[in-house]
Enzyme design. Structure first.
Site, short mmCIF file in Angstrom:
data_model
loop_
_atom_site.label_atom_id
_atom_site.label_comp_id
_atom_site.label_asym_id
_atom_site.label_seq_id
_atom_site.Cartn_x
_atom_site.Cartn_y
_atom_site.Cartn_z
N ASP A 58 -24.93 -8.84 -33.73
CA ASP A 58 -25.02 -10.29 -33.87
C ASP A 58 -23.76 -10.84 -34.57
OD1 ASP A 58 -25.69 -8.99 -36.25
OD2 ASP A 58 -27.44 -10.23 -36.68
N ASP A 64 -19.46 -8.77 -40.39
CA ASP A 64 -19.19 -9.45 -41.66
C ASP A 64 -18.20 -8.58 -42.45
OD1 ASP A 64 -19.98 -11.64 -43.39
OD2 ASP A 64 -21.10 -10.19 -44.57
N LYS A 103 -16.89 -12.78 -38.42
CA LYS A 103 -16.57 -13.51 -39.65
C LYS A 103 -15.47 -12.74 -40.38
CE LYS A 103 -20.33 -15.34 -42.03
NZ LYS A 103 -21.40 -15.23 -43.07
N PHE A 147 -23.12 -18.93 -44.23
CA PHE A 147 -24.26 -18.12 -43.82
C PHE A 147 -24.96 -18.84 -42.67
CE2 PHE A 147 -28.44 -16.19 -43.87
CZ PHE A 147 -28.10 -14.86 -44.01
N ASP A 163 -31.28 -14.30 -39.24
CA ASP A 163 -32.38 -14.78 -40.08
C ASP A 163 -31.95 -15.16 -41.48
OD1 ASP A 163 -31.86 -11.97 -40.82
OD2 ASP A 163 -33.61 -12.21 -42.10
N ARG A 198 -35.04 -16.65 -36.69
CA ARG A 198 -34.47 -15.83 -35.59
C ARG A 198 -34.73 -16.47 -34.24
NH1 ARG A 198 -32.91 -10.82 -37.74
NH2 ARG A 198 -34.23 -9.95 -39.36
P1 XMP Z 1 -21.55 -5.92 -42.27
O1 XMP Z 1 -21.22 -6.53 -43.61
O2 XMP Z 1 -21.85 -4.47 -42.38
O3 XMP Z 1 -22.92 -6.58 -41.95
O4 XMP Z 1 -20.52 -6.26 -41.25
C1 XMP Z 1 -23.30 -7.15 -40.80
C2 XMP Z 1 -24.73 -7.58 -41.00
O5 XMP Z 1 -24.86 -8.49 -42.10
C3 XMP Z 1 -25.76 -9.54 -41.80
N1 XMP Z 1 -25.08 -10.85 -41.91
C4 XMP Z 1 -25.65 -12.03 -41.68
N2 XMP Z 1 -26.90 -12.36 -41.30
N3 XMP Z 1 -26.30 -14.64 -41.29
C5 XMP Z 1 -27.22 -13.66 -41.13
O6 XMP Z 1 -28.35 -13.97 -40.78
C6 XMP Z 1 -25.02 -14.40 -41.69
O7 XMP Z 1 -24.23 -15.33 -41.84
C7 XMP Z 1 -24.68 -13.02 -41.88
N4 XMP Z 1 -23.55 -12.42 -42.26
C8 XMP Z 1 -23.82 -11.08 -42.26
C9 XMP Z 1 -26.20 -9.28 -40.39
O8 XMP Z 1 -27.47 -8.66 -40.43
C10 XMP Z 1 -25.20 -8.33 -39.79
O9 XMP Z 1 -25.74 -7.47 -38.82
MG MG Z 2 -28.09 -7.28 -38.80
#
Ligand code: XMP
Ligand code: MG
Length: 179
Positions: free
Chosen positions: A99, A102, A130, A151, A158, A164
């Site tokens: 999805d 981050d 992001k 966010f 979610d 979701r």
């Molecule tokens: P990393 O940090 O490992 O994490 O790249 C990715 C996961 O972090 C969650 N994530 C978010 N979930 N809105 C959300 O609902 C956001 O803005 C967001 N930023 C990070 C997400 O589960 C993703 O798979």
């Molecule tokens: Mg996730």
């Protein structure tokens, strides 16, 4: 639910356009290859199910649920597997469907895992990117759209397991977090 949203970032129509664009890129790169598309639960479910309907190609679908060790924003090379794949990735062309990327910690750990399991190739397809929050160097091969450092919820994403099922992606009103 709509009342909790401060602003819509990407409408249902825009999300459809991202899916059409990404599907065209995947069709070009995976023609005749029968890739294994790995959906990372739960956030990528809506994205993957829409994306594959735009792909007029043979693909295999599987699902995996992971959580980062350590939590928080701490970068971690490992993920805890909450639900593993049913399929073996050995010799397969794997497309990780996410999805949002981050910090990149989840992806780095998954790339390592699939390499250990001897996948033929591993690429990443994420609806959202992001990059402003990146802590790990990771290549996102297919990106729907780059998002600002906010966010976001909806279309699989979610806040406390809610939102979701919104058909669009948006930003929550600040008062929702303070409840
Ligand atoms: P990393 O940090 O490992 O994490 O790249 C990715 C996961 O972090 C969650 N994530 C978010 N979930 N809105 C959300 O609902 C956001 O803005 C967001 N930023 C990070 C997400 O589960 C993703 O798979
Ligand atoms: Mg996730």
């Amino acid at each position: 639910m709509d009342n909790d949203i401060l602003k819509v970032l990407y409408s249902k129509e825009q999300l459809h356009e991202f899916n059409v664009k990404l599907a065209a890129e995947l069709k070009r790169d995976y023609a005749g290859k029968y890739p294994l598309m790995v959906c990372i639960l739960k956030g990528a479910v809506l994205f993957m199910t829409d994306l594959v309907r735009e792909l007029d190609e043979y693909v295999e679908l599987d699902f995996m649920d992971v959580s980062s060790y350590g939590g928080g924003t701490e970068s971690s090379g490992d993920v805890k597997i909450l639900k593993d794949l049913d399929t073996s990735v050995k010799g397969r062309d794997v497309i990780i469907v996410e999805d949002i990327v981050d910090t990149g910690a989840t992806l780095v750990a998954l790339m390592k895992l699939f390499e250990t399991r001897q996948a033929n190739s591993v690429k990443v397809c994420s609806l959202l990117d992001k990059p402003s929050r990146r802590e790990e160097e990771v290549q996102v091969d297919y990106v729907g759209v780059t998002v600002p450092n906010e966010f976001v919820v909806g279309y699989g994403l979610d806040y406390a397991e809610k939102y979701r099922n919104l058909p669009y992606i948006g930003v929550l009103k600040p008062e929702i977090y303070s409840k």
